[in-house]
Design a protein around this motif. Structure first.
Motif, mmCIF file in Angstrom:
data_model
loop_
_atom_site.group_PDB
_atom_site.id
_atom_site.type_symbol
_atom_site.label_atom_id
_atom_site.label_comp_id
_atom_site.label_asym_id
_atom_site.label_seq_id
_atom_site.Cartn_x
_atom_site.Cartn_y
_atom_site.Cartn_z
ATOM 1 N N ALA A 165 -26.867 67.307 -37.841
ATOM 2 C CA ALA A 165 -26.363 66.285 -38.964
ATOM 3 C C ALA A 165 -26.313 67.464 -40.134
ATOM 4 O O ALA A 165 -25.797 67.603 -41.388
ATOM 5 N N PHE A 166 -27.870 67.633 -40.440
ATOM 6 C CA PHE A 166 -28.621 69.178 -41.016
ATOM 7 C C PHE A 166 -27.632 70.153 -41.057
ATOM 8 O O PHE A 166 -27.317 70.699 -41.866
ATOM 9 N N THR A 180 -24.739 70.313 -39.922
ATOM 10 C CA THR A 180 -23.414 69.875 -40.954
ATOM 11 C C THR A 180 -23.113 70.093 -42.345
ATOM 12 O O THR A 180 -22.419 70.977 -42.534
ATOM 13 N N GLY A 181 -24.501 69.658 -42.905
ATOM 14 C CA GLY A 181 -24.453 69.848 -44.676
ATOM 15 C C GLY A 181 -24.915 71.596 -44.798
ATOM 16 O O GLY A 181 -24.202 72.088 -45.785
ATOM 17 N N LEU A 225 -21.262 73.416 -44.406
ATOM 18 C CA LEU A 225 -20.067 73.316 -45.150
ATOM 19 C C LEU A 225 -20.768 72.820 -45.911
ATOM 20 O O LEU A 225 -19.817 74.098 -47.321
ATOM 21 N N PRO A 260 -20.233 77.720 -45.695
ATOM 22 C CA PRO A 260 -19.428 78.835 -44.686
ATOM 23 C C PRO A 260 -19.570 79.948 -44.328
ATOM 24 O O PRO A 260 -18.851 80.042 -43.322
ATOM 25 N N ASN A 308 -24.478 60.702 -31.269
ATOM 26 C CA ASN A 308 -23.334 60.029 -32.438
ATOM 27 C C ASN A 308 -23.586 60.975 -33.227
ATOM 28 O O ASN A 308 -21.760 61.553 -33.510
ATOM 29 N N HIS A 309 -24.275 62.085 -33.775
ATOM 30 C CA HIS A 309 -23.890 63.369 -34.441
ATOM 31 C C HIS A 309 -23.345 64.433 -33.466
ATOM 32 O O HIS A 309 -22.663 64.930 -34.083
ATOM 33 N N HIS A 326 -19.924 63.662 -33.567
ATOM 34 C CA HIS A 326 -19.094 63.738 -34.607
ATOM 35 C C HIS A 326 -18.434 65.080 -35.012
ATOM 36 O O HIS A 326 -18.181 65.502 -35.241
ATOM 37 N N ARG A 341 -14.759 66.296 -35.433
ATOM 38 C CA ARG A 341 -15.103 67.688 -36.587
ATOM 39 C C ARG A 341 -14.465 69.277 -36.524
ATOM 40 O O ARG A 341 -13.593 69.054 -36.989
ATOM 41 N N LEU A 390 -12.862 72.619 -39.266
ATOM 42 C CA LEU A 390 -13.614 71.574 -40.799
ATOM 43 C C LEU A 390 -13.785 72.716 -42.197
ATOM 44 O O LEU A 390 -12.882 72.441 -43.294
ATOM 45 N N TYR A 413 -11.096 72.104 -45.140
ATOM 46 C CA TYR A 413 -12.340 72.093 -46.495
ATOM 47 C C TYR A 413 -10.708 72.877 -47.380
ATOM 48 O O TYR A 413 -10.877 72.494 -48.624
ATOM 49 N N GLU A 414 -11.304 73.501 -47.171
ATOM 50 C CA GLU A 414 -10.939 74.918 -47.992
ATOM 51 C C GLU A 414 -9.102 75.719 -48.057
ATOM 52 O O GLU A 414 -8.431 74.827 -49.330
#
Ligand SMILES: Cc1ncc(C[n+]2csc(CCOP(=O)(O)OP(=O)(O)O)c2C)c(N)n1
Ligand code: SF4
Ligand code: SF4
Lengths: 67, 269, 379
Positions: free
Chosen positions: B73-74, B76-77, B80, B83, B102-103, B106, B110, B255, B259-260
């Motif tokens: 989760a961290f 991913t931050g 993102l 990049p 769960n992390h 996901h 992604r 991902l 996004y870009e």
């Protein structure tokens, strides 16, 4: 010209787990009576690096020496 | 450069028990890092809690060590928001697929460009030997004193199902194989999963008549089979085996790139 | 000419965050907070920022910390059970001294409670919801315009003091619409965290200078500051360490900085407290009713005033003590079973009567409730 290898153990980091010893194809190592790792057959070392790569504590170093 | 240039030598020896092969995963990682000339400055390692999660604090990178199970989760931050940075996550099996399950699914879904390296030692080492979701049936743990009764997770199947675009399993005995797949995992673009079978002599070995670290590595040697060998084996023969190899190698939009591509044009000024 | 616009509370929060320079938002949907991230999901791509909806609130909190470690200004919005889930990583942010803003638009709890029901049940949780002693800056505005300004303050304080800041709202103010003019914020001060001022080889990220505030270089800064950020007790280099010295140092530092700078952090509003016999203590949506009650009671000749904390934590105890010095009674009106009343009682002198007004049936405390309580207590 033949290739020889020098086996170096970083004693400060070695925990004497024996993983290098167990899987050395040339039986370069053995334990002494206190279960401390010893190099007994350096001359046999073929430089396969199995000990160096498997050592969980990064303390084995095989040095290639040209003669 | 030597592979030891990627560690903080002053912090050594490692805190791990004698013969803990989590360290072998580190060893391989350092060699691959050296080979790939990984840029320490522009690489972020995220890890969490557990023996496997603590080792990366000894590496000379930007290291973010977070709460148990939450590393992805961290991460991913981290990824993102930057990049351009290489992000590598080290986890134990409890960390990755119990509390962090769960992390994990996901992050895989992604397809964010992160490499997850999961050390599978079949036990909770740090907390004293409770069973993990990977403990095989029959093996003992402090919380499975009569032997594990639950079925184990297949981490690679999970990763595959969730959409990880690179999925491989290796182990600390087949060290050259481990090196090869770790390099592939680290150079893959997208979410890559590498599960490594490791061993915990202290908490798993002692309770299961394999206190000697060597015995545990021998066990890994004996229960692992390569994909090619597995193809020729019957279901019955494969029952107690663990297959090593590369199971998924695909490409799918990543991902931060999507996004870009989709949202980058909205940027004003 | 002043520009007026009709804004919702949650919208003002999102716009305030953008004004403060938010660059990253991660969250998980929950009523009554979702609008904050919906607006940021729309706006962040326009400013070059990033938004992501995570798999749960734990992940949302984790992701913003990850982005903050990379030097970004970050926010996550939530409510109720979502705020419960934030706690684990909120403690991490406090421990590792990572700036971030967590918005909690309070709804009725415990548990699922009522998603669209207003409440003030999280006033203590906002400070004490995590394990261990950790600091918390908690701000609680009461109008749409103030939400905008306080959101900017929340970012500023987070960056200045290297700590998480919680912006509390409640369903009422989060969903309230008001016609506001934000012109006064055009040139508002924006604070950014400090970059280390020593060379990388002399850098110890967790060894602050005399200000007591750490200077954490963003990871991958290209200047050679490379270190460990760790939620375990740590050395000045961020390495795990459980020596009594390091444990003591870490816990002290993260808490002391908020204590030391509390006067800079404190924010409150007083209405007609100077000569008041009776002071109403109220925050958030309740303070709006309290303000109306003050007006009506004053019109009827009663000496009533209002003390409204905007910074709930650190609790503005000295300003409150000053405000109630000559009063005979304080009415603490809260939409819960009595939370901040304990703080008020802590500083109340023996001859001051502290009277609770607690409504927690989902309806908002109205001026009439307050007037009636005061009349009854004064009998
Ligand atoms: C939220 C939370 N729950 C539980 C723990 C306790 N805990 C620490 S490590 C760990 C499990 C470690 O097992 P694993 O992830 O497999 O790593 P290993 O130690 O075996 O390498 C647990 C349960 C914790 N630190 N945080
Ligand atoms: S594998 Fe490493 S730690 Fe173990 S005995 Fe050999 S040199 Fe020592
Ligand atoms: S307890 Fe197990 S996993 Fe942890 S360091 Fe020791 S051997 Fe390794």
């Amino acid at each position: 010209m033949s290739t020889a290898y020098k086996v170096q153990i970083n004693r400060k980091w070695c925990k004497n787990c024996g993983i290098c010893l167990a899987f050395c194809p040339k039986n370069v190592f053995s334990f002494d009576e206190k279960k401390k790792l010893q190099i007994v057959n350096e001359i046999q070392c073929s430089g396969c690096l199995m000990c160096e790569k498997r050592c969980p504590d990064m303390c084995m170093k095989i040095i290639r020496e040209e003669e | 450069m030597s592979y030891l240039d990627y560690i903080k030598e002053k912090q050594f020896p490692l805190f791990t028990c004698a013969g803990c092969t989590h360290g072998t995963v580190t060893n391989t990682f350092l060699r691959v890092a050296d080979e790939l000339k990984l840029d320490k400055e522009n690489t972020v390692i995220v890890c969490a809690i557990g023996c496997a999660g603590r080792i990366p604090t000894f590496l000379d990178f930007n290291v973010l060590r977070v709460t148990h199970g939450r590393a992805l989760a961290f991460a991913t931050g981290v990824k993102l928001s930057r990049p351009d940075v290489k992000v590598i996550v080290f986890m134990g099996d409890g960390d990755a697929v119990a509390i962090g399950g769960n992390h994990f699914i996901h992050a895989a879904r992604r397809n964010i460009d992160i490499t997850a390296i999961i050390s599978h030692n079949e036990i909770y080492g740090m907390t004293g030997g409770q069973y993990a979701p990977t403990t095989l049936q029959g093996f003992k743990a402090t919380t499975a004193p009569y032997g594990m009764i639950e079925p184990a997770f297949d981490v690679c199947e999970l990763a595959k199902g969730a959409g990880s675009t690179y999925v491989a399993r290796s182990d600390v005995y087949h060290i050259n194989h481990l090196h090869k797949v770790m390099k592939n995992a680290l150079t893959h673009k997208g979410f890559s999963t590498l599960e490594v079978i490791t061993s915990c002599p202290t908490q798993f070995g002692r309770r299961n008549k394999m206190a000697d670290p060597i015995k545990l590595v021998e066990r890994i040697r004996d229960i692992t089979v390569t994909q090619t060998a597995a193809e020729k084996m019957s279901v019955e023969e494969l029952k107690d085996k663990i297959v090593i190899g590369e199971f998924v190698k695909t490409e799918r939009p990543e991902l931060t790139e999507i996004y870009e591509e989709k949202l980058g044009k909205l940027r004003k000024n | 000419m002043a520009k007026y616009e009709l804004l919702q509370g949650n919208q003002a929060c999102a716009l305030g965050a953008l004004k403060a320079g938010v660059e990253f938002c991660a969250g998980y949907p929950i009523t009554p907070a979702s609008e904050v991230m919906e607006i940021l999901a729309e706006k962040l791509p326009e400013t070059g920022g990033r938004f992501i909806q995570m798999e749960d609130e734990i992940a949302g909190m984790g992701a913003i910390i990850g982005a903050s470690v990379m030097g970004k200004k970050v926010l996550t919005p939530t409510s109720g059970p979502g705020f419960d889930l934030k706690q684990e990583n909120l403690a991490f942010a406090a421990m590792a001294e990572i700036p971030c803003v967590v918005v909690n638009v309070q709804r009725s709890g415990p548990s699922t409670g009522g998603a669209t029901i207003s409440a003030q049940g999280d006033l203590m949780q906002a400070k004490y919801g995590t394990s261990g002693d950790s600091p918390r800056i908690v701000l609680y505005p009461n109008s749409v315009k103030e939400i905008y300004g306080t959101t900017i303050t929340a970012f500023n304080l987070a960056e200045k003091y290297m700590t998480p800041v919680i912006l509390l709202m409640d369903e009422t103010i989060g969903h309230m619409r008001e016609n506001v003019c934000l012109d006064e914020f055009d040139n508002v001060e924006i604070i950014n965290r400090k970059f280390p001022d020593v060379a990388p080889e002399n850098y110890h990220p967790y060894e602050p200078d005399e200000t007591g505030i750490v200077k954490l270089a963003p990871f991958a800064n290209g200047k050679g500051y490379r270190y460990v950020i760790n939620g375990m007790h740590h050395t000045i280099d961020g390495m795990p360490s459980l020596t009594p010295e390091n444990i003591y140092k870490t816990i002290s530092r993260i808490n002391d900085k908020v204590e030391r700078y509390k006067e800079d952090i404190w924010q409150w509003e007083e209405q007609q407290t100077e000569d008041a016999d009776i002071i109403i203590f109220a925050a958030g949506c309740v303070s709006r009713s309290a303000s109306e009650a003050v007006k009506q009671l004053r019109a009827a000749g009663h000496k009533v005033g209002l003390f409204r904390p905007i910074s709930i934590w650190p609790f503005p105890d000295e300003p409150l003590a000053k405000a109630i010095k000559n009063a005979k009674m304080v009415l603490v009106a809260e939409m819960n079973r009595g939370q901040l009343i304990h703080k008020v009682k802590e500083i109340a002198t023996d001859n001051l009567k502290v009277v609770p007004l607690n409504i927690y049936d989902g309806t908002v405390i109205m001026p009439e409730h307050i007037i009636q309580s005061i009349k009854e207590a004064a009998k």
